[in-house]
Scaffold this motif. Sequence first.
Motif, PDB file in Angstrom:
ATOM      1  N   ASP A 200       0.802  -1.224   0.000  1.00  0.00           N
ATOM      2  CA  ASP A 200       0.000   0.000   0.000  1.00  0.00           C
ATOM      3  C   ASP A 200       0.836   1.276   0.000  1.00  0.00           C
ATOM      4  O   ASP A 200       0.309   2.370   0.213  1.00  0.00           O
ATOM      5  CB  ASP A 200      -0.935   0.010   1.219  1.00  0.00           C
ATOM      6  N   ALA A 201       2.131   1.149  -0.255  1.00  0.00           N
ATOM      7  CA  ALA A 201       3.012   2.318  -0.187  1.00  0.00           C
ATOM      8  C   ALA A 201       2.759   3.287  -1.338  1.00  0.00           C
ATOM      9  O   ALA A 201       2.479   2.880  -2.472  1.00  0.00           O
ATOM     10  CB  ALA A 201       4.470   1.863  -0.221  1.00  0.00           C
ATOM     11  N   ARG A 202       2.861   4.583  -1.041  1.00  0.00           N
ATOM     12  CA  ARG A 202       2.791   5.591  -2.090  1.00  0.00           C
ATOM     13  C   ARG A 202       4.093   5.594  -2.899  1.00  0.00           C
ATOM     14  O   ARG A 202       5.152   5.315  -2.364  1.00  0.00           O
ATOM     15  CB  ARG A 202       2.554   6.975  -1.483  1.00  0.00           C
ATOM     16  N   SER A 203       4.002   5.942  -4.179  1.00  0.00           N
ATOM     17  CA  SER A 203       5.176   5.939  -5.050  1.00  0.00           C
ATOM     18  C   SER A 203       5.380   7.267  -5.769  1.00  0.00           C
ATOM     19  O   SER A 203       5.871   7.310  -6.901  1.00  0.00           O
ATOM     20  CB  SER A 203       5.065   4.797  -6.078  1.00  0.00           C
ATOM     21  N   GLY A 204       4.986   8.365  -5.129  1.00  0.00           N
ATOM     22  CA  GLY A 204       5.260   9.690  -5.673  1.00  0.00           C
ATOM     23  C   GLY A 204       4.723   9.885  -7.075  1.00  0.00           C
ATOM     24  O   GLY A 204       3.603   9.483  -7.399  1.00  0.00           O
ATOM     25  N   PHE A 205       5.558  10.511  -7.933  1.00  0.00           N
ATOM     26  CA  PHE A 205       5.115  10.815  -9.292  1.00  0.00           C
ATOM     27  C   PHE A 205       4.846   9.566 -10.118  1.00  0.00           C
ATOM     28  O   PHE A 205       4.132   9.621 -11.121  1.00  0.00           O
ATOM     29  CB  PHE A 205       6.143  11.714 -10.005  1.00  0.00           C
ATOM     30  N   VAL A 206       5.390   8.431  -9.709  1.00  0.00           N
ATOM     31  CA  VAL A 206       5.156   7.179 -10.436  1.00  0.00           C
ATOM     32  C   VAL A 206       3.674   6.797 -10.385  1.00  0.00           C
ATOM     33  O   VAL A 206       3.138   6.206 -11.325  1.00  0.00           O
ATOM     34  CB  VAL A 206       6.028   6.051  -9.858  1.00  0.00           C
TER      35      VAL A 206
END
Length: 226
Positions: A149-155
């Motif tokens: 569930d981690a966020r991946s910024g601009f990706v």
Amino acid sequence: MFIEPIAHFHSPLGSKFGIPRQSGLATELHGEIVFTPPYRKEEAVRGLEAFDYLWLIWEFSANRRDDLLMGRKLTVRPPRLGGNERVGVFASRSPFRPNRLGLSCVYIDKVEMHPLFGPVIHVLGADLMDGTPIYDVKPYVAYTDSHADARSGFVDDVEWQTLQVEIPADVAEIFTDEQLRGLRQVLAQDPRPQYHHDERVYGMPCAGHDVHFRVSDGILTVLDVR
């Protein structure tokens, strides 16, 4: 701290042009980890057969040292953002880094005991060019390394568009089935610099051949192999 390679990577891709931009994108791309003489012993990989994935710590050895080394230029242009927008080097996975260190997660296909080279680790999905020095190998452990569930910024915000790949039959027969599967996946990721979206002819080395291709309307066509 002084570090030296414990292994080198062997791949059909002989230059940094065409290398997948992340590990795991070309899952059929085969490579081999061959240890340097001090580590060519079976006990060095004892227990590795119980793992599916490896972390590799390695060097972007084809990159020259530049202003990033001295902290004079601390932004990079990720391909995911079209090659024009800049972000901080430490907010990216750009190969242009102060210490030129890469981190990749690869699938372990098999571990082979070679009569001359000792344990050779066959892997799939690596983003390393042929001859890349490897500084450490660590097993991937799902309960700590996986964060679904981690966020991946601009990706997360920009979808990567893969290409349709067309390879003529007379070209395809030059490669083994394994090499052809890996080549298709590499080409589908669009090896071109992201600020070049024209129809010029590009070339990249693969398995001892120079593959020439052109991209038009989302279709990459292999023109010839030399």
